[in-house]
Design a protein around this motif. Structure first.
Motif, short mmCIF file in Angstrom:
data_model
loop_
_atom_site.label_atom_id
_atom_site.label_comp_id
_atom_site.label_asym_id
_atom_site.label_seq_id
_atom_site.Cartn_x
_atom_site.Cartn_y
_atom_site.Cartn_z
N VAL A 156 0.85 -1.15 -0.01
CA VAL A 156 0.18 -0.10 0.02
C VAL A 156 0.92 1.13 0.03
O VAL A 156 0.68 2.16 -0.79
CB VAL A 156 -0.90 0.05 1.15
N ALA A 157 1.97 1.22 0.84
CA ALA A 157 2.62 2.36 0.97
C ALA A 157 3.35 2.80 -0.41
O ALA A 157 4.04 3.74 -0.40
CB ALA A 157 3.76 2.19 2.11
N ALA A 158 3.76 1.60 -1.42
CA ALA A 158 4.26 1.61 -2.58
C ALA A 158 3.39 2.25 -3.53
O ALA A 158 3.93 2.33 -4.76
CB ALA A 158 4.98 0.56 -2.89
N GLY A 159 2.38 2.45 -3.07
CA GLY A 159 1.28 3.06 -4.15
C GLY A 159 0.30 2.16 -4.89
O GLY A 159 -0.09 2.40 -5.71
N ARG A 192 -6.23 4.15 3.84
CA ARG A 192 -4.89 3.54 3.58
C ARG A 192 -3.66 4.61 3.79
O ARG A 192 -2.74 4.16 4.37
CB ARG A 192 -4.89 3.12 2.32
N VAL A 196 -0.47 4.31 6.23
CA VAL A 196 1.32 4.46 5.81
C VAL A 196 1.68 5.50 6.67
O VAL A 196 2.86 5.19 7.07
CB VAL A 196 1.10 4.84 4.34
N ALA B 157 -0.45 13.37 2.86
CA ALA B 157 0.43 12.27 3.62
C ALA B 157 0.27 12.09 4.93
O ALA B 157 0.56 11.19 5.76
CB ALA B 157 2.12 12.92 3.23
N SER B 191 -2.88 7.75 -7.98
CA SER B 191 -3.17 7.65 -6.58
C SER B 191 -2.43 8.61 -5.68
O SER B 191 -1.47 8.83 -5.73
CB SER B 191 -3.51 6.49 -6.23
N ARG B 192 -3.37 8.75 -4.53
CA ARG B 192 -2.78 9.61 -3.57
C ARG B 192 -1.80 8.90 -2.48
O ARG B 192 -0.60 9.54 -2.43
CB ARG B 192 -3.93 10.14 -2.37
N THR B 193 -1.78 7.76 -2.49
CA THR B 193 -0.72 7.02 -1.87
C THR B 193 0.69 6.98 -2.49
O THR B 193 1.76 7.17 -2.15
CB THR B 193 -1.17 5.64 -1.39
N ALA B 194 0.43 6.74 -3.98
CA ALA B 194 1.69 6.55 -4.64
C ALA B 194 2.22 7.94 -4.83
O ALA B 194 3.31 8.29 -4.81
CB ALA B 194 1.26 6.31 -6.16
N ALA B 195 1.22 9.01 -4.71
CA ALA B 195 1.86 10.30 -4.86
C ALA B 195 2.87 10.79 -3.28
O ALA B 195 3.73 11.22 -3.69
CB ALA B 195 0.57 11.48 -5.01
N SER B 197 4.55 8.41 -1.67
CA SER B 197 5.58 7.66 -1.89
C SER B 197 6.69 8.43 -2.72
O SER B 197 7.69 8.58 -2.34
CB SER B 197 5.41 6.42 -2.10
N ARG B 200 7.88 11.52 -1.44
CA ARG B 200 8.81 11.34 -0.30
C ARG B 200 10.16 11.26 -0.89
O ARG B 200 11.34 11.79 -0.54
CB ARG B 200 8.46 10.40 0.68
#
Lengths: 206, 206
Positions: A156-159, A192, A196, B157, B191-195, B197, B200
């Motif tokens: 999930v952290a990897a997107g 999610r 993270v 984030a 996606s927001r999570t990919a953004a 990561s 960062r």
DNA sequence: GATGGCATCCATCGAAAGTACGAGTCAGCG
DNA sequence: CGCTGACTCGTACTTTCGATGGATGCCATC
């Protein structure tokens, strides 16, 4: 002579390990592999004493998977796991998969060689820097996510999306969601991205 | 003979590079360094033709810093930068610091050797997989997010929802989404999570 | 004055994500 | 042997996101 197989997807790392190990008396590299599948095949063919196994390959299959498969063979070799980060969540998985040792890639050569000899002798060899962390994590369960939950959270952290993660882990999307529900509850969050960020703060994620 | 210096904090990687390069005609490794400072010192002493420079060291100082200092010497060697990730944010910094080439650590040996020879000849050698990305990033000046976009991304984030962010910034949810669309496009994610990561890794987020 | 980037706003629609049940297998343990 | 926890899967529902394709005013730069 201690017969070794090296499994790592980086040609440079393979060459480095080979160079460092072969200049040592009584050690010999008898095979290399650049994928988990290849690693299993080479081990079956060469029947080595010790396998040096990278944790991260470019593919979805991890070194822990390969370790499990190798340790399931008849008279399997000992497996030493290599990784870049001492916070890698798959470490626990690798140990449970039957790895008898664990090394950081930036370890000095003498540590590397000592670990190989220890492994060949059937002893457990953990990088000092790791042993601590591993033990403290063992005894202080803290917010103890299960291995699978950590694996999912890392992806999930990897997107990755739920569907992508499901494919990578060969399970259904429902299962992934189910793991995430537990992760959310344990971390006391409800999305999610929040998971993270909390996971990172707690050291679950690198 | 092309005289090389290797700067990397991983003994295994140094040994691997040395092994791969020295079995090649006309190449010779004349020095190694495990820190940026040491790299500069070794280069001053050995006066090599080409330096292989890792981007990430364990310390706060990066390979880009060392590259800058080396290129500021009299009659400096060419510097080839090595990194693990083709999305590393310091790549641009390294190029601007005077690196004449750029290689991924998982590059096959022939690519590595070709890059060294090219660098020694004063040519630019970029890993094919990278060249494109780098060029497009050059002409589309980096990943500059606007202040507002960074503000939104930071809150994403932190695990906030679009509605929460909207309330915090006193704008509508659609506005937040709109900012995010721009962020996604600039960071080349969806996606927001990919953004988070990527943000960062690029140093946009803490 | 025009151009372009930025920030703001809007609506709609389908795709993800998350919730909420239930339920099965399996391994380990007291 | 029953219990528990980890892991797995399904169905059905609600909410949130993200994509799309607009619109406005502002301000700096050319």
């Amino acid at each position: 002579m201690i017969r070794l197989v090296i499994a790592d997807d980086h040609p440079v790392v393979r060459a480095g390990l080979r160079a460092l190990l072969e200049q040592e008396e009584g050690l010999g590299v008898v095979g290399e592999a650049s994928t988990p599948d290849e690693a299993v095949a080479v081990v079956e063919r060469e029947n080595p004493d010790v396998v040096l196994m990278d944790l991260q390959f470019g593919t979805s299959e991890t070194g822990a998977d390969a370790t499990r498969r190798i340790r399931a063979l008849d008279a399997p070799p000992y497996v030493l796991v290599l990784t870049n980060y001492d916070t890698d969540g798959d470490i626990l998985g690798a140990v449970e998969a039957g790895a008898s040792g664990y090394l950081l890639k930036d370890a000095p050569p003498h540590e590397l060689i000592a670990a190989v000899r220890a492994a060949a002798a059937g002893e457990s060899a953990l990088a000092p820097a790791i042993a601590n962390r591993l033990l403290t994590r063992m005894r202080e369960p803290q917010v103890s996510l299960s291995r699978r939950e950590i694996e999912v959270l890392q992806r999930v952290a990897a997107g990755r999306s739920n569907v992508q993660i499901a494919e990578e882990l060969f399970v259904s999307e429902t299962t992934v969601k189910s793991h995430l529900v537990h992760v959310f509850s344990k971390l006391d969050v409800s999305s999610r991205t929040a998971a993270v960020s909390v996971g990172r703060r707690l050291g679950i994620l690198r």
